[in-house]
Structure formats: structure tokens, C-alpha cells
Design a protein around this motif. Structure first.
Motif, mmCIF file in Angstrom:
data_model
loop_
_atom_site.group_PDB
_atom_site.id
_atom_site.type_symbol
_atom_site.label_atom_id
_atom_site.label_comp_id
_atom_site.label_asym_id
_atom_site.label_seq_id
_atom_site.Cartn_x
_atom_site.Cartn_y
_atom_site.Cartn_z
ATOM 1 N N SER A 221 0.843 -1.195 0.000
ATOM 2 C CA SER A 221 0.000 0.000 0.000
ATOM 3 C C SER A 221 0.878 1.243 0.000
ATOM 4 C CB SER A 221 -0.908 0.007 1.230
ATOM 5 O OG SER A 221 -1.643 1.218 1.318
ATOM 6 N N MET A 222 0.625 2.149 -0.958
ATOM 7 C CA MET A 222 1.390 3.397 -1.079
ATOM 8 C C MET A 222 0.429 4.578 -1.079
ATOM 9 S SD MET A 222 3.918 1.917 -4.015
ATOM 10 C CE MET A 222 2.597 0.817 -4.546
ATOM 11 N N THR A 223 0.733 5.586 -0.257
ATOM 12 C CA THR A 223 -0.131 6.754 -0.116
ATOM 13 C C THR A 223 0.676 8.029 -0.311
ATOM 14 O OG1 THR A 223 -1.515 5.568 1.489
ATOM 15 C CG2 THR A 223 -1.767 7.963 1.392
ATOM 16 N N PHE A 224 0.092 8.976 -1.046
ATOM 17 C CA PHE A 224 0.693 10.294 -1.242
ATOM 18 C C PHE A 224 -0.388 11.349 -1.029
ATOM 19 C CE2 PHE A 224 2.890 7.240 -3.884
ATOM 20 C CZ PHE A 224 4.229 7.466 -3.573
ATOM 21 N N GLY A 225 -0.007 12.465 -0.427
ATOM 22 C CA GLY A 225 -1.022 13.488 -0.204
ATOM 23 C C GLY A 225 -0.440 14.780 0.321
ATOM 24 N N GLY A 226 -1.349 15.694 0.638
ATOM 25 C CA GLY A 226 -0.931 16.993 1.152
ATOM 26 C C GLY A 226 -2.035 17.654 1.942
ATOM 27 N N THR A 227 -1.627 18.603 2.778
ATOM 28 C CA THR A 227 -2.550 19.382 3.605
ATOM 29 C C THR A 227 -2.299 20.856 3.354
ATOM 30 O OG1 THR A 227 -2.578 17.680 5.328
ATOM 31 C CG2 THR A 227 -3.312 19.891 5.954
ATOM 32 N N LEU A 228 -3.362 21.604 3.147
ATOM 33 C CA LEU A 228 -3.277 23.047 2.965
ATOM 34 C C LEU A 228 -4.021 23.732 4.100
ATOM 35 C CD1 LEU A 228 -2.619 25.591 1.238
ATOM 36 C CD2 LEU A 228 -4.873 25.260 0.154
ATOM 37 N N TYR A 229 -3.328 24.589 4.873
ATOM 38 C CA TYR A 229 -3.988 25.434 5.869
ATOM 39 C C TYR A 229 -4.508 26.689 5.160
ATOM 40 C CZ TYR A 229 -1.890 22.688 9.676
ATOM 41 O OH TYR A 229 -1.541 21.692 10.542
ATOM 42 N N HIS A 230 -5.781 27.028 5.382
ATOM 43 C CA HIS A 230 -6.351 28.225 4.757
ATOM 44 C C HIS A 230 -7.259 28.937 5.753
ATOM 45 C CE1 HIS A 230 -10.016 25.776 4.073
ATOM 46 N NE2 HIS A 230 -9.185 24.840 3.656
ATOM 47 N N ASN A 231 -7.623 30.155 5.450
ATOM 48 C CA ASN A 231 -8.278 31.003 6.441
ATOM 49 C C ASN A 231 -9.790 30.839 6.478
ATOM 50 O OD1 ASN A 231 -7.738 32.754 8.549
ATOM 51 N ND2 ASN A 231 -8.187 34.578 7.348
ATOM 52 N N ARG A 232 -10.427 30.618 5.329
ATOM 53 C CA ARG A 232 -11.889 30.544 5.291
ATOM 54 C C ARG A 232 -12.359 29.105 5.473
ATOM 55 N NH1 ARG A 232 -14.984 34.801 3.590
ATOM 56 N NH2 ARG A 232 -13.799 36.688 3.039
ATOM 57 N N LEU A 233 -13.337 28.913 6.368
ATOM 58 C CA LEU A 233 -13.920 27.599 6.598
ATOM 59 C C LEU A 233 -14.705 27.170 5.369
ATOM 60 C CD1 LEU A 233 -14.570 25.263 8.560
ATOM 61 C CD2 LEU A 233 -16.555 26.586 9.319
ATOM 62 N N LEU A 234 -14.391 25.979 4.844
ATOM 63 C CA LEU A 234 -15.020 25.453 3.630
ATOM 64 C C LEU A 234 -14.845 26.404 2.455
ATOM 65 C CD1 LEU A 234 -18.384 24.084 5.124
ATOM 66 C CD2 LEU A 234 -16.177 22.917 4.930
ATOM 67 N N TYR A 235 -13.850 27.278 2.529
ATOM 68 C CA TYR A 235 -13.538 28.283 1.506
ATOM 69 C C TYR A 235 -14.628 29.341 1.363
ATOM 70 C CZ TYR A 235 -9.904 24.997 0.167
ATOM 71 O OH TYR A 235 -8.818 24.154 0.190
ATOM 72 N N LEU A 236 -15.578 29.363 2.297
ATOM 73 C CA LEU A 236 -16.708 30.287 2.186
ATOM 74 C C LEU A 236 -16.827 31.244 3.363
ATOM 75 C CD1 LEU A 236 -19.455 27.755 0.973
ATOM 76 C CD2 LEU A 236 -18.200 29.421 -0.438
ATOM 77 N N PHE A 237 -16.574 30.746 4.589
ATOM 78 C CA PHE A 237 -16.912 31.497 5.796
ATOM 79 C C PHE A 237 -15.646 32.001 6.486
ATOM 80 C CE2 PHE A 237 -19.991 28.042 5.162
ATOM 81 C CZ PHE A 237 -21.105 28.810 4.846
ATOM 82 N N ASP A 238 -15.641 33.273 6.842
ATOM 83 C CA ASP A 238 -14.483 33.897 7.463
ATOM 84 C C ASP A 238 -14.521 33.684 8.969
ATOM 85 O OD1 ASP A 238 -12.177 35.284 7.856
ATOM 86 O OD2 ASP A 238 -13.071 37.280 7.595
#
Length: 351
Positions: A221-238
Motif C-alpha cells: 500500500s502506497m499513499t501520497f497526499g498533502g494538507t493546505l492550511y487556509h483562512n476561510r472555513l469550507l472556503y466560504l466562511f471567514d
């Protein structure tokens, strides 16, 4: 205290799926405990002891219950039937809790990511060199997308116990932090706020060798991925995001890769084991933060009738993974019990 520990243990036993089937013979695994909802991409729930990365606090135990509220999930049924595409939609609550030996007021809090997620898996037949179907091999390609909020529920500054997070006085402390500052020394470990919104993407490939019942006996089993920290919740709510000063400490991007080998012991053919290596790298964090994390583990599942229950030993080198304590780094050893969230079950030939 006893009640608190009881609740943690109950949550650990219950949380791998959020529900237990009275009867689920479609798994065809012979287990006396048959959980309903499995996920091909996940961190196995665990409870156990871990050593300290710093002399500033002492860990008694750590647990990660991994609770998913499944809105839709047909992984087991679909793969039992040989469907090409199976999927799930869910709410993912993955608290990470540490009990420390030091007295604290308030209690040192948990890490609590709460995410909306979906996973999709594609089942592939495999063929021999002459082009004929190989009845003893199947591959699964999966991907997951999860987005939501991650915090520890505290209100004081990350680097001060005297002022609330976001206050003028608390923000002024960041001006005293230089590239050579030892963040581990000045971290507020009792009440310091950690908060961000995030999105995680993972891709996993599993190459399975099957037995005569089409159940995997060996898996790469091989897994690749990433995490992005961002400011808006669900990209909608501040709301719930990071501050401008905090993100300079966090770093917005984390990439990870993992490999796991699963097989059965040669002289105990019903006893399964797993060898795993996971790597994470943080980008653009404060210079004091160790960007790399390497985690090696060995897990044995000794009870064929409770095939999801395993016992592990682990070693980690690099940064910590517990909220703002990623500013700590070093060696860490662990031992404990875990539940497999994607154990072997029947993979029929693809329709």
C-alpha cells in the motif's frame, strides 16, 4: 478521572466505524466483531503510551479515536460484488488526546479536526504476462478529499499565558520572535490557542495478492497526499482561521507519503502483521521548526477471531504532530493497541 478514562476507552472501541453490525457475513472474514463502515484511506484508531519529545511535559498515554459519521458508504458491499467504483461521504471527527502527568489548569486540551469528507475507490483486475486474467490479484486505487476546521479550543496566546489570543498584547509578542527563537521554550502549553481551517487530499494504491476465497493475504500500500492550511472555513466562511502571525509559524503546506506492507506470519498463517513507514514535510514554517517527520511502526493482529485488533510498536523522528507542539522535535517511541479500518475482505473480480 476514572470516568474520563472510561469514556476515552469506550470511544476508542466504538469509534473505528461509529456502528457495529449484528451480522455482516458479506465480509467473509470469520471475525466475531464485524464493523460496518470501512475506509481505504485513514489512520487507524489507537490507544497507547508514547515517550516525550521534550522535558517540559510527560505523556502518560495518547489516543486517537477516529470517529466517522457515515452519510453513505458502499465500499464493502461494492467490492464484494466486484464493482469498479465504490465511494463514501461522511463527517470526520478525529480527536487526538494526550494525558499528561503534570497538573494543569485548565486541562491541556485535545487536538480536534472536524472535517467533511469523501472517498472514492476503483477496483482493477490484474493480468498475467500472457494477457490472461490473474484470479489471485486485484488492485485498488483510492483518493480522499476532506476539508474543515482544526483547533484545540483554548483562548490564550500561543506564546503567553497572560493575554488572550488575538489581543494587542498577545500579537505584540510575535514581534519579539526572531528566526533563531526557540519556540519550544516559549510555547504556552497549558492554554495556548491553535486554530486553522484546512483541506487534505490523499491518493492511495493497493496491490493485493488473494487467496482462493479472493481475500487479500499480501498487500503493498502506497499513499501520497498533502494538507493546505487556509483562512476561510469550507472556503466560504471567514471564521476559525489562522492569524497572520500564526501562519508564519505553521507554514501553509504539508506533504506526506507512506508505505505499508501487510502479510501473514510464515508459521502462524492466521496471524497478520503490517510494517509501515510514513513521512511528512512542512513547508515555509518558522526556521526553528524541524520540517521532517519519519514514523516507523510494526503492528501484529494476533487474534484471528478479532482480526481488526492489533498491537503496535513505533518510533518517530522529527517534529511532533499534536496541535502547536509541532514546534517540538526529537525521537519518540510508542506501544499500544489499534484497530484496522480497512482489514482484508473479499475482492471479487471486477464486473
Amino acid at each position: 478521572m476514572r470516568f474520563f478514562i472510561f469514556i476515552l476507552c469506550w470511544g476508542f472501541l466504538y469509534a473505528p466505524t461509529g456502528a457495529v453490525a449484528q451480522s455482516n457475513k458479506s465480509l467473509n472474514r470469520g471475525s466475531i466483531i464485524n464493523f460496518v463502515d470501512f475506509y481505504p484511506i485513514n489512520t487507524d484508531p489507537y490507544i497507547g503510551w508514547k515517550s516525550n519529545m521534550t522535558d517540559k511535559e510527560t505523556i502518560l498515554f495518547e489516543t486517537n479515536p477516529e470517529v466517522r459519521i457515515s452519510l453513505y458508504n458502499n465500499f464493502v458491499a461494492g467490492m464484494n460484488e466486484g464493482r469498479f467504483h465504490t465511494s463514501a461521504y461522511y463527517i470526520h471527527f478525529r480527536p487526538q488526546l494526550r494525558m499528561f502527568s503534570e497538573n494543569s489548569s485548565p486541562v491541556k486540551t485535545i487536538s480536534t479536526p472536524i472535517l467533511l469528507g469523501t472517498q472514492h475507490a476503483f477496483l482493477f483486475n490484474r493480468y498475467q504476462s500472457d494477457g490472461t486474467l490473474d484470479d489471485f490479484k486485484r488492485s485498488i486505487l483510492s483518493f480522499s478529499f476532506e476539508t474543515g476546521h482544526y483547533s484545540n479550543g483554548q483562548k490564550m496566546g500561543a506564546f503567553t499565558e497572560a493575554y488572550e489570543d488575538g489581543s494587542t498584547e498577545s500579537e505584540a509578542i510575535y514581534n519579539t520572535i526572531t528566526p533563531t527563537t526557540n519556540l519550544s521554550d516559549i510555547l504556552n502549553r497549558n492554554s495556548g490557542n491553535f486554530s486553522t481551517n484546512l483541506t487534505e487530499i490523499r491518493v492511495n494504491y493497493r496491490a493485493n495478492k488473494l487467496d482462493s476465497n479472493a481475500i487479500p493475504v499480501r498487500t503493498h500500500s502506497m499513499t501520497f497526499g498533502g494538507t493546505l492550511y487556509h483562512n476561510r472555513l469550507l472556503y466560504l466562511f471567514d471564521l476559525g482561521g489562522y492569524s497572520a502571525n500564526d501562519i508564519k509559524i505553521y507554514g501553509r503546506i504539508r506533504l506526506n507519503a507512506g508505505y505499508e506492507y501487510v502479510n501473514y506470519l510464515p508459521f502462524f498463517r492466521k496471524v497478520r502483521y503490517a510494517l509501515a513507514e510514513n513521512i511528512e514535510r512542512i513547508f515555509n514554517a518558522h526556521p526553528f521548526v524541524e520540517p521532517m517527520r519519519f514514523e516507523t511502526s510494526v503492528t501484529v493482529y494476533p487474534f484471528p477471531k478479532i482480526g481488526d485488533l492489533g498491537f503496535f510498536v513505533s518510533h518517530t523522528w522529527g517534529h511532533d504532530n499534536y496541535n502547536y507542539r509541532f514546534v517540538d522535535s526529537g525521537h519518540q517511541f510508542g506501544i499500544g493497541a489499534s484497530f484496522s479500518v480497512f482489514p482484508p475482505f473479499t475482492l471479487k473480480q471486477r464486473n
